[in-house]
Design an enzyme around this catalytic site. Structure first.
Site: not given
Ligand SMILES: *[C@@H]1O[C@H](CO)[C@@H](O)[C@H](O)[C@H]1NC(C)=O
Ligand SMILES: *[C@@H]1O[C@H](CO)[C@@H](O)[C@H](O)[C@H]1NC(C)=O
Ligand SMILES: *[C@@H]1O[C@H](CO)[C@@H](O)[C@H](O)[C@H]1NC(C)=O
Ligand SMILES: *[C@@H]1O[C@H](CO)[C@@H](O)[C@H](O)[C@H]1NC(C)=O
Ligand SMILES: *[C@@H]1O[C@H](CO)[C@@H](O)[C@H](O)[C@H]1NC(C)=O
Length: 737
Positions: A278-280
């Site tokens: 999961v990336s911002p």
């Protein structure tokens, strides 16, 4: 059965407690915050494994936030959230050793859970396993000491302010704040499983609100899965990234904007969950050369991974950090304000050490000794390809040159066990100069009422986390747990053993699969352990302690040179101002000042600051309004000549800053070969801050345009109605026109 009896007792005891307090309370809670900031110069940042990314100053301080939960039977658990990339086993052994010295059996490896937010902008070198300290040139005592000192201080503070409290829990969706960075691997999961979920990442944020016996809020913990990689691998300033900033925002909100960071009574922790994939960076991965999206399956541009980088919602990494922080803060505050489900039931914990290299999960299905795949070296779209120096032993790193000779070819058995992973580093089969990656890891579950914190020592992907939560919830119910459990994956806890993907995702061998170190059945093995722990908890049975992990702290190699001395340069004194501020600034502008400096490694100034921004009160007294821990300030260190340093301090004056006279002070700690470290301070001249007409004008201009637009729309609508009336030949219409 145990459950029923203890619940009854608690209700009974709560009634007694209610006689002495404002409202009946279910728990005692202690909360403490303390500074754990690492060396602000020359130390490699933990996370991107980019040897060039060493610290050169500070943007946000790192904090340890401790919460002690105790039920009426005096069962206790200690939850500690750190602004750090993760936690390390060597550190946990040290912390527990010191806690036992001070508090006896109250706090042990079994009921203490220490977790990292996963910021990639804080100093490394605090691990006991070799691989994780390679880019930091081995073990860094200064980083380790800051963590130990600050964590223990935060526990002491929490221990000393235990008070009757209630806890509420709330969950809600937070959109536009995270994306899946390996969607092609996620797509490998069975379609019927994927169909159960609306998104390919978890959007739920879970919040607990802690109030005292007067119903006054004293703390908050939120869990939301998103990498703290809003600051990218070019950042050289220590930063707690999006989660650290979100915490400061909520703390300022509750404590008041004038309370300095880390000094208020209300403490907010923004904790990590199943963020493996999961990336911002919500704009997604694009090619630096063409601006086009990268190859979907491989995250490459023309076959090259270095060019494929994901960008955040903002125009630069600071703006992206601010946006992702603010979204988490706003949602957490909303869930906090509306939380109404009371947390009720006992406090409990189960912990066992598990040898993850020796688990059997079914007929012929086993876990393996640790190994890293080739895709690990390629990195991710949040920080691509930084580990490529693994390819040869000729690097600029003395640590790597010293240890790379120990690498050997994986055995046939290892290759078979990890297939289809092509092995790059066979870490599980090298013991020299000491273990490269853990085999024995901490596995632990905490219970506070209906909350179950599943403390995993790794980065679980979205689907891995979902399967783990479901397995724990089902085990609890199957064994007689009444009500709806709230299972939460507490990622990056206690220890670090890289990534965990599902078996299906593993087949795709993206970065997360290449970094799933115990082979394709890693997740199933972990799930078995957590099912065991949750079963033991519901049936009130003990678990075996498991095999003790090694303590490698005495064997650590260190190649980071110490600070030898500082020099002010000819004709200068330390902390002399090299660049004064302008006489006057408008709010919204940036103040830049420079000082003759020294290496900030000389003193990490825990609980203190390298800089202050001071306001002159009417009385003539000065009030510190900002420190180095504020988002509005930046502290930059630059070295030149022989032992000389320049310090640059930035202050972004917020709109709304009180007009008046300000100055900036630098606290300098310089080292001499003969007399050690001495301190001196230097201040700029006073400068004036004035309110900005321009900002106000711009705002009014915008409003005017908006009103004009609205007016036009209304006119247009009126004309439309008119023509409609005309066409319908309504009587009296001509009078209207
Ligand atoms: C998100 O939370 C809601 C409310 O608690 C729950 O019904 C839903 O299953 C959760 N979604 C996921 C993916 O866990
Ligand atoms: C990704 O790979 C799959 C095969 O695994 C293929 O079917 C698909 O077309 C590829 N997608 C793209 C966008 O290249
Ligand atoms: C990091 O962010 C800066 C903007 O703040 C940008 O210029 C740079 O290209 C980014 N680098 C990487 C490798 O993402
Ligand atoms: C390392 O560098 C030295 C000197 O530059 C060279 O002689 C040697 O062959 C190199 N070794 C490897 C393994 O590339
Ligand atoms: C689960 O518990 C049983 C009974 O204590 C034990 O025999 C087994 O090894 C445990 N399995 C795991 C994966 O911890």
């Amino acid at each position: 059965m145990m459950d029923v009896v203890s619940s009854f007792l608690i209700v009974y005891l709560s009634v007694i407690v209610s006689l002495t307090n404002g409202i009946p309370t279910e728990y005692n809670v202690g909360i403490g915050i303390a500074d754990i900031t690492g060396p602000a110069a020359e130390v490699n940042m933990m996370g991107y494994a980019n040897p060039a990314q060493t610290s050169r100053g500070l943007h946000l301080r790192q904090f340890s936030r401790t919460f002690i939960f105790e039920d009426q039977m005096k069962n206790k658990v200690v939850y500690i959230n750190l602004d750090a990339c993760m936690f390390s086993q060597g550190l946990k052994l040290e912390i527990v050793r010191q806690l036992k010295n001070k508090y006896g059996d109250a706090y042990t490896e079994r009921n203490v859970l220490i977790t990292g937010t996963h910021t990639h902008s804080t100093p490394g070198g605090f691990h006991q396993y070799l691989l994780y300290d390679i880019t930091s040139l081995g073990f860094v005592r200064e980083t380790f000491d800051s963590l130990v000192e600050g964590i223990l201080r935060s526990v002491d503070r929490a221990h000393d302010n235990m008070k009757p409290a209630n806890i509420y829990v709330n969950t809600g969706e937070l959109l536009e704040s995270n994306i899946n960075r390996s969607p092609s691997a996620y797509l490998k999961n069975p379609p019927e499983e994927r169909a159960k979920y609306k998104y390919n990442v978890d959007k739920n944020m879970t919040v607990i609100k802690i109030v005292d016996a007067d119903n006054f809020p004293i703390g908050m913990i939120s869990w939301f899965a998103v990498h703290c990689t809003s600051m990218n691998n070019t950042n050289r300033l220590i930063s707690s990234d999006n989660k650290g900033l979100a915490a400061l925002m909520l703390e300022a909100d509750r404590n008041g904007q004038t309370v300095l960071p880390g000094k208020g009574a209300f403490v907010a922790a923004f904790a990590q969950s199943n963020e493996g994939d999961v990336s911002p960076n919500t704009k997604g991965p694009h090619c630096l050369d063409t601006g086009l999206p990268c190859d979907f399956n491989h995250s490459t541009c023309n076959g090259k991974n270095e060019l494929c980088v994901a960008f955040g919602p903002g125009n630069d990494m600071f703006e992206s950090t601010e946006i992702i922080a603010r979204r988490q803060y706003i949602q957490a505050k909303k869930l906090f304000d509306t939380a109404s489900t009371l947390v009720q039931g006992p406090v409990d914990f189960r912990h066992t050490y598990t040898d993850m290299s020796k688990q059997t999960v079914g007929e012929g299905k086993k876990t393996c000794k640790p190994a890293m795949g080739y895709s690990f070296a390629a990195g991710t779209t949040d920080g691509p390809g930084a580990f490529d120096f693994t390819q040869g032993s000729n690097s600029s790193s003395p640590f790597w040159n010293a240890v790379s000779g120990f690498i050997k070819k994986p055995s046939e058995e290892q290759n078979k066990c990890h297939a289809p992973k092509p092995i790059l580093l066979d870490t599980g089969e090298i013991e020299f100069p000491y273990a490269w990656e853990p085999s024995i890891v901490d596995t632990q579950i905490f219970r506070v009422g209906q909350l179950f914190l599943i403390a995993v020592p790794a980065e679980f992907t979205t689907m891995s986390g979902r399967r783990t939560r479901d397995a724990v919830a089902k085990t609890l119910k199957d064994n007689g747990f009444k009500g709806e459990p709230v299972p939460i994956v507490a990622g990056l806890s206690n220890d670090y053993a890289d990534y965990v993907t599902t078996f299906e995702e593993y087949q795709e061998q993206r970065y997360e699969g290449g970094s799933t170190i115990y082979g394709p059945h890693t997740l199933e093995a972990y799930i078995n352990v957590y099912m065991n722990l949750s079963k033991a908890m519901t049936t009130g049975s003990p678990v075996t302690p498991g095999p003790n992990p090694p303590d490698l702290m005495s064997e650590q190699l260190s190649f980071l040179p110490p600070v030898v001395f500082d020099a002010a340069g000819f004709g200068n004194n330390f902390a002399d101002v090299k660049q004064q501020p302008n006489k006057q600034y408008k709010v919204g502008e940036r103040v830049t000042v420079k000082f003759v400096g020294a290496n900030p490694r000389n003193n990490r100034r825990l609980e203190s600051t390298f800089l202050t921004v001071e306001f002159q009160e009417q009385s003539g007294a000065n009030t510190v309004v900002y420190t180095d821990a504020n988002w509005e300030t930046q502290f930059h260190w630059e070295s030149h000549g022989i032992g000389e340093s320049t310090i640059t301090i930035l202050w972004d004056i917020p709109v709304g800053q009180k007009p008046g006279m300000y100055k900036i002070t630098y606290n300098c700690d310089h080292k001499s070969i003969f007399s050690g470290v001495s301190s001196v301070t230097g201040s700029t001249e006073w400068f004036q801050v004035v309110a900005s007409r321009a900002k106000l004008d711009k705002f009014q201009q915008k409003n005017k345009l908006l009103n004009k637009k609205k007016e036009n729309e209304i006119k247009k609508g009126f004309k439309k109605t008119l023509s409609k009336l005309k066409s319908e030949n309504v009587k009296g219409m001509n009078n209207l026109a």
